[in-house]
Structure formats: structure tokens, C-alpha cells
Motif scaffolding. Structure first.
Motif, PDB file in Angstrom:
ATOM      1  N   ARG A  21       0.840  -1.209   0.000  1.00 52.35           N
ATOM      2  CA  ARG A  21       0.000   0.000   0.000  1.00 52.35           C
ATOM      3  C   ARG A  21       0.873   1.255   0.000  1.00 52.35           C
ATOM      4  NH1 ARG A  21      -3.982  -2.742   4.405  1.00 52.35           N
ATOM      5  NH2 ARG A  21      -5.618  -3.438   2.962  1.00 52.35           N
ATOM      6  N   THR A  24       2.481   1.601  -3.530  1.00 49.90           N
ATOM      7  CA  THR A  24       1.521   2.071  -4.533  1.00 49.90           C
ATOM      8  C   THR A  24       1.112   3.510  -4.245  1.00 49.90           C
ATOM      9  OG1 THR A  24       0.690  -0.210  -4.642  1.00 49.90           O
ATOM     10  CG2 THR A  24      -0.628   1.503  -5.721  1.00 49.90           C
ATOM     11  N   HIS A  27       3.590   5.922  -5.664  1.00 52.21           N
ATOM     12  CA  HIS A  27       3.396   6.126  -7.107  1.00 52.21           C
ATOM     13  C   HIS A  27       2.284   7.150  -7.346  1.00 52.21           C
ATOM     14  CE1 HIS A  27       5.741   2.857  -9.218  1.00 52.21           C
ATOM     15  NE2 HIS A  27       5.855   2.465  -7.952  1.00 52.21           N
ATOM     16  N   VAL A  81      -3.797  -1.869 -11.193  1.00 57.06           N
ATOM     17  CA  VAL A  81      -2.350  -1.657 -11.129  1.00 57.06           C
ATOM     18  C   VAL A  81      -1.697  -2.899 -11.731  1.00 57.06           C
ATOM     19  CG1 VAL A  81      -0.350  -1.233  -9.653  1.00 57.06           C
ATOM     20  CG2 VAL A  81      -2.588  -0.282  -9.024  1.00 57.06           C
ATOM     21  N   ILE A 112      -0.401   2.359 -13.380  1.00 58.63           N
ATOM     22  CA  ILE A 112      -1.714   2.579 -12.775  1.00 58.63           C
ATOM     23  C   ILE A 112      -2.612   3.091 -13.885  1.00 58.63           C
ATOM     24  CG2 ILE A 112      -3.029   3.901 -11.076  1.00 58.63           C
ATOM     25  CD1 ILE A 112      -0.521   3.998  -9.348  1.00 58.63           C
ATOM     26  N   HIS A 124       3.313  -4.132  -5.381  1.00 60.29           N
ATOM     27  CA  HIS A 124       2.216  -3.176  -5.352  1.00 60.29           C
ATOM     28  C   HIS A 124       0.894  -3.920  -5.220  1.00 60.29           C
ATOM     29  CE1 HIS A 124       5.587  -1.534  -7.667  1.00 60.29           C
ATOM     30  NE2 HIS A 124       5.231  -0.345  -7.223  1.00 60.29           N
ATOM     31  N   THR A 128      -6.017   0.401  -7.142  1.00 57.26           N
ATOM     32  CA  THR A 128      -5.796   1.546  -6.253  1.00 57.26           C
ATOM     33  C   THR A 128      -6.708   1.545  -5.035  1.00 57.26           C
ATOM     34  OG1 THR A 128      -7.294   2.904  -7.611  1.00 57.26           O
ATOM     35  CG2 THR A 128      -4.934   2.996  -8.125  1.00 57.26           C
TER      36      THR A 128
END
Length: 322
Positions: A21, A24, A27, A81, A112, A124, A128
Motif C-alpha cells: 500500500r 503504490t 506512485h 495496477v 496505474i 504493489h 488503487t
């Protein structure tokens, strides 16, 4: 361990998921800042408690909140993702947010959907929505840019819950509704006003005390001690007492189990504060020093403050007579 030995490995899925988490979320946050403000990410780190992202330029609080809102909208959209691997040459044809020049072989690209695309070897989440929440908890200036501290997932929810509880308790302290920030600002303003008023009254009282001491002391050597006196009050009193050129004064006040003493001499006084304080320190195992016209020190306090100061004054008198 011999070659061919069968072993069983296991991963802490809960811990790994939190890191996924965070990764990601980084990012998404970096993409948000780049998209909104054209400011690049130049560093990233994460540990068990939080992650940091470094940016090349300053980010105001308003900019941080806008970027955070951008990320949260991306979380709500539950975008896929995905990742794929391409050759270095193929990577040259992609619009990547980041790619290390050190990578010479195949490049792993994380995408993403509709958002960030960058070279990355980390783990990842698969969409999302699984980031759950991203919250910027702190920022600081760093080499002309900004470092953002942020948390995601369960840690972000836990942080929100703790802060919400604090707000609820604050509401109990400030009943009647209304904006808590406005109430806090009003309270701070009132406290500042009260401090100014008390300082003015304290200054007036110190002046009256100085006048009384001067009028009652013939030889212009003043010894004053008060266990309720603050350091600023002691300094003010000292300056008033040595206003006359021939005056000498020693003012005592307590702090944290020690007796503090400040010495001052008028410009025409023959006593040397630096010499006197060294002699006092030798008597009472004290510390401190200073030049001829001003010196300060402190010594351990044993027993009653007033009784201890009386002993100090006796030694002062012996030293100054010699």
C-alpha cells in the motif's frame, strides 16, 4: 545446508500488504504532484510506520492538500495496477515518470491505469482501492525542496481515528459548537494578552521592590533572594539595583534543585564579579563565571532555599570585605 534440501518459506502477509500500500501510494502521490504542479519526485523511503517522498521544489500546505485529494480520488476509482517487462530499448519509447539510468537490461514497468507509469521493482497492490487511504502527516524542507511523510491503509485509518478522538475531546473542552480552530486562536490571543498584562505588572512590582531595597540599604551592596522569582525578574531587579555607579548586587533564584545567582556591578564599583563568583563556586561546588561587571552561576541546593541563600550571603560578605 546441502544442495537440494527442501525448505518451507512463509511471508507475513499483513506486513507485506502494508508495504504494498505504501509503495503504490508513493506512485500515486508522485504522479499527483507531477500532474498538478510539474514537480518531480527525487527520493522515496519507507519503514514500518511511515513512508517519505522527496520532491525537488517547495510544496505549500495548500499544494499538499490538493495532491492528497487527487490521490484519494484515484483510490475511489479503483484503477487496476499492472506491471510488465520490456527491453531497455523498448523502455526508451515509453513515457515513464521515473527510470534509473543504472538499469541496462530489461525494465520492469508498473502502470496505474489512466495514471502513473514508472520503472519499479517493488511490490504493489492490484488496484488503487486496496491502498484504502493516503494521508500526509508531516512535511519539511529538504535541500531546497520538500519531504512529505505519509501513511496508507490501516495505519492511515488508525491515525485518523486517534486524531478524531482528540477533536471530540476538544469539543468537550469547548462546548457550544463552532469552529475549534477559531476557539483555539481566540484562547491563544487571550493568553498572549494576559501574559503581556502580567509582565507589565511584574515589571512595575520589581521596580517598586528595587526602590525599597535601595532606600533601605546604605552601603550600596545588595543581596536579594526570593524562591518565587523567575530568571527574567531576577535580571530586571539586578539591572535596577546596579544603576548607580558604585553599586554591587547579587540576586538569587531557584531552578530544578539548584540555586542560581547573578552578580552585577556598577561602572564605578571596585568589586570584580568574575573573581567573586569563582570564589563562591569554590565554596559551594558551583559552576559559572563572567567578566568584572557581570557574572552568573549556580550551585546544588541543599535544604531550605532561604536558609541556603543566607549562607551564600555570609560568604559573599566575607569575600567582598576582603
Amino acid at each position: 545446508m546441502p544442495a537440494g534440501t527442501t525448505v518451507r518459506l512463509s511471508a507475513d502477509i499483513k506486513r507485506r500488504t502494508e508495504f504494498m500500500r505504501f509503495h503504490t501510494g508513493e506512485h500515486m502521490l508522485s504522479h499527483a504532484v507531477l500532474t498538478l504542479f510539474r514537480i518531480k519526485n527525487v527520493g522515496f523511503h519507507m519503514n514500518e510506520e511511515f513512508a517519505t517522498a522527496d520532491f525537488e521544489a517547495p510544496l505549500t500546505l495548500e499544494m499538499q492538500l490538493e495532491a492528497e485529494n487527487f490521490v484519494m480520488n484515484g483510490i475511489y476509482d479503483a484503477k487496476p495496477v499492472t506491471c510488465f517487462t520490456v527491453s531497455s530499448g523498448e523502455a526508451d519509447g515509453l513515457t515513464l515518470r521515473k527510470r534509473s539510468e543504472k538499469i541496462k537490461g530489461d525494465v520492469r514497468v508498473v502502470v496505474i491505469d489512466g495514471g502513473d507509469m514508472g520503472a519499479c521493482c517493488g511490490l504493489h497492490v492490484t488496484d488503487t482501492a486496496k491502498v484504502v487511504m493516503l494521508k500526509i502527516i508531516k512535511s519539511e524542507s529538504l535541500r531546497g525542496g520538500t519531504r512529505l511523510y505519509f501513511i496508507c491503509g490501516a495505519k492511515a485509518y488508525k491515525d485518523y481515528s486517534a486524531k478524531h478522538e482528540s477533536v471530540m475531546r476538544m469539543n468537550e473542552l469547548f462546548p457550544g459548537g463552532g469552529d475549534l480552530i477559531e476557539k483555539a486562536e481566540k484562547l491563544i490571543a487571550e493568553e498572549r494578552k494576559t501574559k503581556i498584562m502580567l509582565a507589565e505588572r511584574s515589571s512595575k512590582l520589581i521596580s517598586q521592590i528595587a526602590e525599597k531595597i535601595i532606600s533601605e540599604t546604605k552601603d550600596k551592596k545588595f543581596y536579594v533572594y526570593d524562591d518565587s522569582m523567575t530568571e527574567s525578574e531576577a535580571k530586571q531587579l539586578l539591572n535596577l539595583l546596579i544603576a548607580e555607579k558604585a553599586a554591587f548586587a547579587a540576586v538569587f533564584f531557584p531552578t530544578s534543585g539548584r540555586i542560581n545567582y547573578i552578580l552585577g556591578a556598577g561602572s564605578g564599583c571596585k568589586l570584580n564579579c568574575g573573581y567573586i563568583i569563582q570564589s563562591i563556586n569554590a565554596y559551594f561546588n558551583g559552576k559559572g563565571g563572567g567578566p568584572a561587571l557581570f557574572a552568573r552561576g549556580s550551585a546544588p541546593q541543599s535544604g531550605d532555599f532561604n536558609a541556603a541563600c543566607t549562607g551564600f550571603c555570609d560568604i559573599f560578605e566575607k569575600i567582598t570585605r576582603n
